[in-house]
Write a protein that holds these residues in place. Sequence first.
Motif, PDB file in Angstrom:
ATOM      1  N   THR A 262       0.811  -1.225   0.000  1.00 35.05           N
ATOM      2  CA  THR A 262       0.000   0.000   0.000  1.00 35.05           C
ATOM      3  C   THR A 262       0.843   1.273   0.000  1.00 35.05           C
ATOM      4  N   GLY A 263       2.160   1.138   0.056  1.00 31.23           N
ATOM      5  CA  GLY A 263       3.019   2.313   0.110  1.00 31.23           C
ATOM      6  C   GLY A 263       2.985   3.032   1.442  1.00 31.23           C
ATOM      7  N   ASP A 264       2.600   2.313   2.504  1.00 27.88           N
ATOM      8  CA  ASP A 264       2.533   2.896   3.849  1.00 27.88           C
ATOM      9  C   ASP A 264       3.878   2.672   4.537  1.00 27.88           C
ATOM     10  N   GLN A 265       4.738   3.680   4.479  1.00 25.24           N
ATOM     11  CA  GLN A 265       6.088   3.535   5.010  1.00 25.24           C
ATOM     12  C   GLN A 265       6.092   3.348   6.524  1.00 25.24           C
ATOM     13  N   THR A 266       5.158   4.021   7.207  1.00 24.95           N
ATOM     14  CA  THR A 266       5.086   3.879   8.667  1.00 24.95           C
ATOM     15  C   THR A 266       4.777   2.442   9.060  1.00 24.95           C
ATOM     16  N   LEU A 267       3.825   1.828   8.365  1.00 27.59           N
ATOM     17  CA  LEU A 267       3.468   0.447   8.659  1.00 27.59           C
ATOM     18  C   LEU A 267       4.623  -0.495   8.320  1.00 27.59           C
ATOM     19  N   HIS A 268       5.268  -0.241   7.191  1.00 27.34           N
ATOM     20  CA  HIS A 268       6.417  -1.063   6.796  1.00 27.34           C
ATOM     21  C   HIS A 268       7.534  -0.978   7.831  1.00 27.34           C
ATOM     22  N   ASP A 269       7.825   0.239   8.298  1.00 29.03           N
ATOM     23  CA  ASP A 269       8.892   0.407   9.285  1.00 29.03           C
ATOM     24  C   ASP A 269       8.539  -0.269  10.603  1.00 29.03           C
ATOM     25  N   TYR A 270       7.272  -0.200  10.980  1.00 29.94           N
ATOM     26  CA  TYR A 270       6.830  -0.886  12.190  1.00 29.94           C
ATOM     27  C   TYR A 270       7.086  -2.385  12.069  1.00 29.94           C
ATOM     28  N   GLY A 271       6.720  -2.975  10.936  1.00 28.47           N
ATOM     29  CA  GLY A 271       6.947  -4.401  10.730  1.00 28.47           C
ATOM     30  C   GLY A 271       8.422  -4.757  10.770  1.00 28.47           C
TER      31      GLY A 271
END
Length: 279
Positions: A262-271
Amino acid sequence: MTASLTDPRLELARIVAGEVTVHPDPRLPERILHLTDAQGRGFYAKQHQQPARFAQELRAYANWSHHLGAKVPALKAHHEASLTLLLSEVPGTPVTALPLDHPDQPRIYEAAGAALRALHAATLTPPASELGRQLALRLTGWADRAHQAGLTSAAARAFLHAAAADLAEAELEAAACHLDYQPRNWCWSPDTGLAVVDFEHMRPDARLRDLARLHHRHWPTAPHLRDAFHRGYGTPTTAESAILHTFGAYEAATALVRGHETGDQTLHDYGTNLLERLM
């Protein structure tokens, strides 16, 4: 998705409530409209993109949401052809709008724990190994998607597969689960208490999954709020704490893949950060 005169969300709201006013809210996804009618009553009109998710949320309102020990939206109407729901507005302020040091935060978390305990107690089923095996297959799938997208190392993939193997051996209690139970879906009023919203993910699942997002995303930096929640819900046993730790792998893998897709960098970084912390 913007509102127009032929917007099915507005059409459904007008059938139920007459003329309505749209209140733009940048915090809401584009598919949700905040509306009020001539008497000042608030509504949310929500249009799904997937028929399965629309049907799932309908089932949640029909079968499970009322078991929560908190206020929840009332389903006022739905339109199957356009996948649209009309929901009443619940009282209170979004909890994410309150600072973490707000004096009501411990009360909010204790109320959230008690509300979830009521839902799970009303819908609980005995432990079963089949649920663990199903979740293990899902986690393996997320792990493989993450690796195929270049998001994980071979060691991280092996760690996620090992976590899936642990789940496959677990006997897990099932209950109706919200599956996005966290402050962004809570509202709070000192007068009326807690309200919970957004039931599009709700379905029977492993009971402890409803605690995993809080456990891994919110409580590491706020242990006093964890303790307040457990005053309402109950404290996990040693075995349940181990399962919560394993569900962190599920949380990390899904965050990585969804953040990437989804291009959600915040979510990616959290993971990414959660996976590193767990390993």
